[in-house]
Design a protein around this motif. Structure first.
Motif, PDB file in Angstrom:
ATOM      1  N   ASP B  17     -69.839  53.044 103.446  1.00 16.72           N
ATOM      2  CA  ASP B  17     -69.135  52.680 104.676  1.00 16.72           C
ATOM      3  C   ASP B  17     -69.010  51.169 104.781  1.00 16.72           C
ATOM      4  OD1 ASP B  17     -68.694  55.208 105.516  1.00 16.72           O
ATOM      5  OD2 ASP B  17     -70.572  55.352 106.661  1.00 16.72           O
ATOM      6  N   ASP B  18     -70.111  50.505 104.462  1.00 15.79           N
ATOM      7  CA  ASP B  18     -70.131  49.065 104.637  1.00 15.79           C
ATOM      8  C   ASP B  18     -69.139  48.372 103.703  1.00 15.79           C
ATOM      9  OD1 ASP B  18     -71.466  46.863 106.010  1.00 15.79           O
ATOM     10  OD2 ASP B  18     -71.958  46.258 103.959  1.00 15.79           O
ATOM     11  N   ILE B  19     -69.159  48.782 102.428  1.00 19.74           N
ATOM     12  CA  ILE B  19     -68.242  48.137 101.483  1.00 19.74           C
ATOM     13  C   ILE B  19     -66.794  48.466 101.837  1.00 19.74           C
ATOM     14  CG2 ILE B  19     -67.500  48.080  99.075  1.00 19.74           C
ATOM     15  CD1 ILE B  19     -70.395  48.409  98.258  1.00 19.74           C
ATOM     16  N   LEU B  20     -66.551  49.729 102.171  1.00 22.26           N
ATOM     17  CA  LEU B  20     -65.172  50.119 102.483  1.00 22.26           C
ATOM     18  C   LEU B  20     -64.683  49.430 103.754  1.00 22.26           C
ATOM     19  CD1 LEU B  20     -65.306  53.901 101.562  1.00 22.26           C
ATOM     20  CD2 LEU B  20     -64.359  52.016 100.252  1.00 22.26           C
ATOM     21  N   SER B  21     -65.618  49.191 104.693  1.00 21.26           N
ATOM     22  CA  SER B  21     -65.173  48.578 105.955  1.00 21.26           C
ATOM     23  C   SER B  21     -64.791  47.120 105.744  1.00 21.26           C
ATOM     24  CB  SER B  21     -66.294  48.655 106.982  1.00 21.26           C
ATOM     25  OG  SER B  21     -67.306  47.729 106.636  1.00 21.26           O
ATOM     26  N   ARG B  22     -65.212  46.538 104.632  1.00 22.61           N
ATOM     27  CA  ARG B  22     -64.876  45.130 104.399  1.00 22.61           C
ATOM     28  C   ARG B  22     -63.552  44.947 103.677  1.00 22.61           C
ATOM     29  NH1 ARG B  22     -69.760  42.171 105.462  1.00 22.61           N
ATOM     30  NH2 ARG B  22     -71.360  43.727 105.795  1.00 22.61           N
ATOM     31  N   MET B  23     -62.926  46.057 103.317  1.00 21.44           N
ATOM     32  CA  MET B  23     -61.596  45.922 102.714  1.00 21.44           C
ATOM     33  C   MET B  23     -60.640  45.407 103.779  1.00 21.44           C
ATOM     34  SD  MET B  23     -61.790  49.353 100.439  1.00 21.44           S
ATOM     35  CE  MET B  23     -60.076  49.630 100.155  1.00 21.44           C
ATOM     36  N   PRO B  24     -59.820  44.418 103.434  1.00 21.45           N
ATOM     37  CA  PRO B  24     -59.024  43.761 104.480  1.00 21.45           C
ATOM     38  C   PRO B  24     -58.017  44.700 105.139  1.00 21.45           C
ATOM     39  CG  PRO B  24     -58.351  43.039 102.294  1.00 21.45           C
ATOM     40  CD  PRO B  24     -59.579  43.852 102.108  1.00 21.45           C
ATOM     41  N   ARG B  25     -57.829  44.497 106.428  1.00 24.11           N
ATOM     42  CA  ARG B  25     -56.775  45.211 107.155  1.00 24.11           C
ATOM     43  C   ARG B  25     -55.488  44.392 107.048  1.00 24.11           C
ATOM     44  NH1 ARG B  25     -59.625  48.558 106.809  1.00 24.11           N
ATOM     45  NH2 ARG B  25     -61.598  48.933 107.824  1.00 24.11           N
ATOM     46  N   ALA B  26     -54.391  45.035 107.401  1.00 26.58           N
ATOM     47  CA  ALA B  26     -53.100  44.324 107.359  1.00 26.58           C
ATOM     48  C   ALA B  26     -52.965  43.437 108.590  1.00 26.58           C
ATOM     49  CB  ALA B  26     -51.966  45.326 107.281  1.00 26.58           C
ATOM     50  N   SER B  27     -53.903  42.480 108.695  1.00 26.22           N
ATOM     51  CA  SER B  27     -53.889  41.605 109.864  1.00 26.22           C
ATOM     52  C   SER B  27     -52.822  40.535 109.698  1.00 26.22           C
ATOM     53  CB  SER B  27     -55.257  40.947 110.002  1.00 26.22           C
ATOM     54  OG  SER B  27     -55.494  40.137 108.866  1.00 26.22           O
ATOM     55  N   GLY B  28     -52.610  39.763 110.758  1.00 26.78           N
ATOM     56  CA  GLY B  28     -51.625  38.692 110.683  1.00 26.78           C
ATOM     57  C   GLY B  28     -51.978  37.679 109.607  1.00 26.78           C
ATOM     58  N   ARG B  29     -53.273  37.361 109.523  1.00 27.62           N
ATOM     59  CA  ARG B  29     -53.722  36.384 108.539  1.00 27.62           C
ATOM     60  C   ARG B  29     -53.447  36.907 107.118  1.00 27.62           C
ATOM     61  NH1 ARG B  29     -59.521  33.902 107.592  1.00 27.62           N
ATOM     62  NH2 ARG B  29     -59.986  36.075 107.185  1.00 27.62           N
ATOM     63  N   TYR B  30     -53.759  38.189 106.911  1.00 32.18           N
ATOM     64  CA  TYR B  30     -53.566  38.788 105.595  1.00 32.18           C
ATOM     65  C   TYR B  30     -52.089  38.787 105.229  1.00 32.18           C
ATOM     66  CZ  TYR B  30     -53.659  42.291 101.883  1.00 32.18           C
ATOM     67  OH  TYR B  30     -53.507  42.943 100.693  1.00 32.18           O
ATOM     68  N   MET B  31     -51.257  39.219 106.188  1.00 32.22           N
ATOM     69  CA  MET B  31     -49.826  39.283 105.892  1.00 32.22           C
ATOM     70  C   MET B  31     -49.242  37.888 105.661  1.00 32.22           C
ATOM     71  SD  MET B  31     -49.523  42.388 105.697  1.00 32.22           S
ATOM     72  CE  MET B  31     -47.796  42.603 105.350  1.00 32.22           C
TER      73      MET B  31
END
Lengths: 175, 439, 242
Positions: B17-31
């Protein structure tokens, strides 16, 4: 005679290993046993030993690809004999790199093929039902023909937290 | 933060759970990052298209410097691709436990760098639309490629390495893909289920996977050494002054592993900061890699010294023309910058234990990357600038096309990595958290 | 030697000429007539002032100048440098697509259609006589009106170089065939040889010991350029021993 599978869930892998030893001592064949887990259960030697031909196939793949590519290179050069820069028409030194790379490519593809084959990945289902993996611990799967009552004791004695009998999926041609 | 031992007492599922939760979301910064790097890559592609459409003369290449930035970048990127091999394969074979959170990041570098580096021969050739003439297949031209050409060896070596390293990246990813599939639903589950190739987690599969990984590690090591040797053969098979050297192959392999570790350190530092992986990529990993970097720095120095000493002592006129050019004037500045970047700075930062920290190890990684790029530049350009006959001497400066494409490859690396960490766990979950029963 | 109606490359009994060139450096005045003749004969495109300054000018034959001594007692020496048609050519084995190879008559042949432009051959040529086509060919007017129909125009992205005027060799063979005779010494004259006012250059069959070029080569004054590299050039330079 009906075939069924017993799924015994253990919190600790050590308990499942103990169960396997108990069943083996009672004369139960190891080929009818299988462990399922989210993490590999690593023991040395493996608790459920299996014969593997992966290294052999890797070497065979290497030899095949290496010799086929070398043969192609030599045939191609003899078929179209351009002498360049004073070099001989065919030269082992100059084509050694091609031979080496093809050899390694053959080994790699052999390993990949044997992994898919031996792990029963793409397109080769074993026919056994797949247990739901617990978040913690491992599942010991026992294949049995007919009555499974005799197996319940050694499984629960070794600390199985849950034992479940599952009918074989009954796909034709799988055994 | 303890330098040894597990940092957390997480259970298997919570580590997942912990490792998977750190995968980036499609946030504004990421995009925004995707958009920025995507734009640079698009600009580089435009530059390449411009070069194809309007002629190779738009680059800065000229007689006699027929190879320039493109070949420098080719050697550089193929060199970095050795990160995955060394860290993952050697450490796997020797059973070094600290490798576990590092391997996938390294293997991904290998694949992406090979994809980028493998493009350069195409960008570099005059008629890219006929590149397939190098591939051996029965054809209407009734002609096979020249199996004696080092460029053909390049083709075979890079294709083998790319195939091998893709498989090497993919195999340990399979259990993690099944894990993601088990934790998701709908379309996402179907995609990851398909990608996991029907992984059930049976002991039979685990054993086959472990065996395959061990064999792959051996194969990929041999391939990796051969790949950079072949890249070196591009130079050492020729009779151009200072290129025709017997130690070029091991020299290049050492340089490749050197720059690969440097790239890995930098990528790890970025992942640690941007994805919050401080608990997984710990100081001990950086220190261990820092020690390897130090070792490779000294090996590099040894090879560089041997190469230059033999050239200087041999005092052959054609070689000395190149040697003198490389040691004086503009190239002299580049040369000593290279020595500073590859040896002096890392030696101090990594050698003095009080200075050794994640920050200084990352700085060393950055200087080594710069230094190794300059090293390749110093191998390619001065030799070509000083051919045997002085009447043909010349110089080289890149044009906007080469600079754009060079920038584009670094952006492409960042872009590919950003997409990768979004889709796949960058820490190998099952390897990180292997259950080892007492026995 | 039999009648000349057969293709010598198909028949082992036929005499295959071995083309070679001898350049007498003591006669060369550095007038560059050969350079002009070569460019005109072989459709070598002009690069333009700006590109030439960048190093993109193409000259299949060039005059290298070497200065000896201190001013004012300076001596200038000229050396015309063209493709040396090496028997042991470094450019040949490195090409991945066989765009360059050695033919039976000793010519180092460049096949433009086959070239993909890796430029490896150009790097590996110690004489730096191979040229890359940076752009599609262009000529400043009125040079575009005098192209030679016997020589193909090279597209952008390939490597080109001196061919020893292979089209003239072919023409001479056809003429000889038509007249039902063997090739005679002097039938083949590359453009540079023909145009040399000082008659410094001689071209011919070095396997024929009576040819002019053989005599020049065996005159005791001949040397090969960068012979220490072992490339076995087919161009011999003649000069008085110092």
């Amino acid at each position: 005679m009906t075939r069924q599978y017993l799924h015994a869930e253990y919190r600790r892998p050590q308990d499942a290993i103990a169960a396997i030893e108990a069943l083996t001592e009672a004369g139960f064949p190891k080929s009818a046993l299988e462990l399922y887990s989210r993490r590999p259960v690593e023991t040395d030697p493996p608790v459920l030993p299996r014969r593997s031909r992966m290294s052999l196939v890797a070497v065979l793949g290497a030899i095949t690809a290496g010799s086929v590519s070398t043969a192609l290179v030599f045939w191609a050069q003899l078929d179209y004999p351009l002498v360049t820069g004073g070099m001989p028409i065919t030269s082992g030194w100059a084509t050694g790199v091609v031979t080496f790379e093809a050899t390694m490519a053959g080994a790699v593809l052999g390993i990949l093929f044997m992994l898919i084959w031996e792990a029963g990945l793409v397109g080769s289902p074993s026919g056994a039902p797949v247990p739901d993996l617990p978040e913690e611990g491992v599942v010991l799967q026992v294949k049995c023909e007919g009555d499974s009552a005799a197996l319940q004791r050694p499984l629960s004695d070794t600390g199985a937290s849950r034992i479940e009998a599952v009918k074989a999926s009954g796909r034709p041609g799988t055994s | 933060m303890a330098p040894s031992g597990e940092p957390t007492e997480l259970s298997a599922s919570s580590i997942s759970d912990d490792i998977l939760s750190r995968m980036p979301r499609a946030s504004g910064r990421y995009m925004a990052a995707i958009g920025f790097f995507g734009a640079v890559v698009a600009w580089a592609l435009f530059a390449w298209g411009y070069q194809i459409q309007n002629g190779f003369g738009n680059t800065g290449l000229r007689r006699p410097v027929y190879w320039g930035f493109y070949i420098v970048n080719f050697v550089f990127w193929i060199g970095i691709s050795h990160a995955g091999t060394l860290i993952s394969a050697i450490l796997r074979l020797t059973g070094a436990g600290w490798r576990k959170p590092v391997t996938r990041a390294a293997e991904a570098i290998t694949v992406f760098c090979l994809m980028i580096g493998g493009l350069f021969p195409l960008i570099h050739i005059g008629r890219v639309w006929y590149f397939y003439w190098m591939i051996p297949y029965p054809n209407e031209r009734l002609l096979w490629p020249n199996f004696r050409s080092p460029l053909f060896w390049d083709l075979t070596a890079i294709l083998t390495y790319l195939t091998g390293s893709l498989i090497y990246l993919y195999l340990p990813l399979i259990p993690d893909l099944a894990e993601i599939a088990g934790r998701s639903s709908g379309k996402k589950q179907r995609i990851y289920r398909a990608l996991s190739l029907g992984w059930t987690g049976s002991d039979r599969q685990w054993q086959a996977l472990e065996r395959a990984m061990k064999l792959m590690a051996m194969a990929i090591l041999a391939i990796a050494v051969s790949v950079h040797s072949v890249v070196a053969y591009d130079f050492s098979m020729s009779i151009a002054p200072t290129w025709h050297s017997t130690i070029f192959a091991p020299y290049f392999v050492v340089g490749a592993i050197f720059s690969g570790i440097a790239a890995l350190v930098l990528v790890m530092a970025a992942l640690r900061k941007l994805m919050g992986l401080e608990e997984y990529l710990r100081e001990e990993h950086f220190v261990n890699l820092g020690k390897l970097l130090m070792l490779m720095s000294l090996l590099w120095l040894y090879f560089t010294f041997s190469e230059h000493l033999t050239t200087w002592y041999g005092n052959l006129p054609y070689e000395m023309q190149v040697f003198n050019l490389r040691e004086q004037g503009f190239f002299g500045i580049v040369f000593w910058t290279m020595v500073a970047c590859n040896f002096a700075i890392p030696f101090v930062l990594l050698g003095v234990s009080r200075l050794r920290s994640i920050a200084t190890i990352s700085i060393s990684g950055a200087t080594v990357l710069i230094g190794m790029w300059l090293e390749r530049f110093l191998i390619v350009v001065p030799t070509l600038s000083r051919p045997a006959l002085p009447a043909a001497w010349g110089n080289y400066a890149p044009s906007w096309i080469e600079l754009s494409i060079t920038a584009g490859t670094f952006a492409a690396m960042a872009l590919l990595y950003l997409l990768f960490v979004k889709a796949f766990p960058i820490i190998a979950i099952w390897e990180y958290d292997e259950t080892i029963p007492a026995r | 030697m039999a009648e000349g109606k057969r293709n010598p490359e198909e028949d082992g009994s036929e005499h295959v000429p071995q083309w070679a060139m001898a350049i007498d450096l003591d006669r060369c005045t550095g007038c560059e007539a050969c350079v002009v003749a070569c460019s005109a004969e072989n459709n070598v495109p002009t690069a333009g002032q700006e590109q030439a300054a960048m190093g993109r000018a193409k000259h299949w034959i060039r005059i290298d100048r070497y200065y000896e001594g201190e001013f004012p007692n300076i001596k200038v020496k000229y050396r015309p440098v063209l493709c040396q048609h090496c028997d042991n050519a470094p450019c040949e084995p490195v090409c991945p697509v066989y765009a360059t190879y050695q033919n039976a008559e000793g010519l180092n042949v460049q096949i433009y259609n086959r070239c993909i432009g890796t430029r490896y051959c150009a790097n590996n040529c110690p004489y730096t006589v191979r040229f890359f086509d940076w752009f599609a060919p262009e000529w400043d007017g009125p040079l575009d009106l005098q192209l030679n129909p016997d020589v193909s125009i090279r597209p952008a992205g390939v490597v080109e170089k001196c061919t020893f005027c292979a089209h003239r060799i072919k023409r001479a063979k056809l003429d000889a065939d038509a007249e039902d005779r063997d090739l005679a010494d002097g039938d083949v004259q590359p453009a540079c040889v023909q145009s040399c006012p000082a008659e410094a250059m001689v071209f011919g069959d070095m396997s024929d010991s009576h040819s002019k070029v053989s005599k020049k080569i065996e005159s005791g004054r001949s040397e090969q350029l960068l012979s220490e590299l072992g490339t076995k050039p087919r161009v011999y330079y003649l000069r008085k021993a110092d």
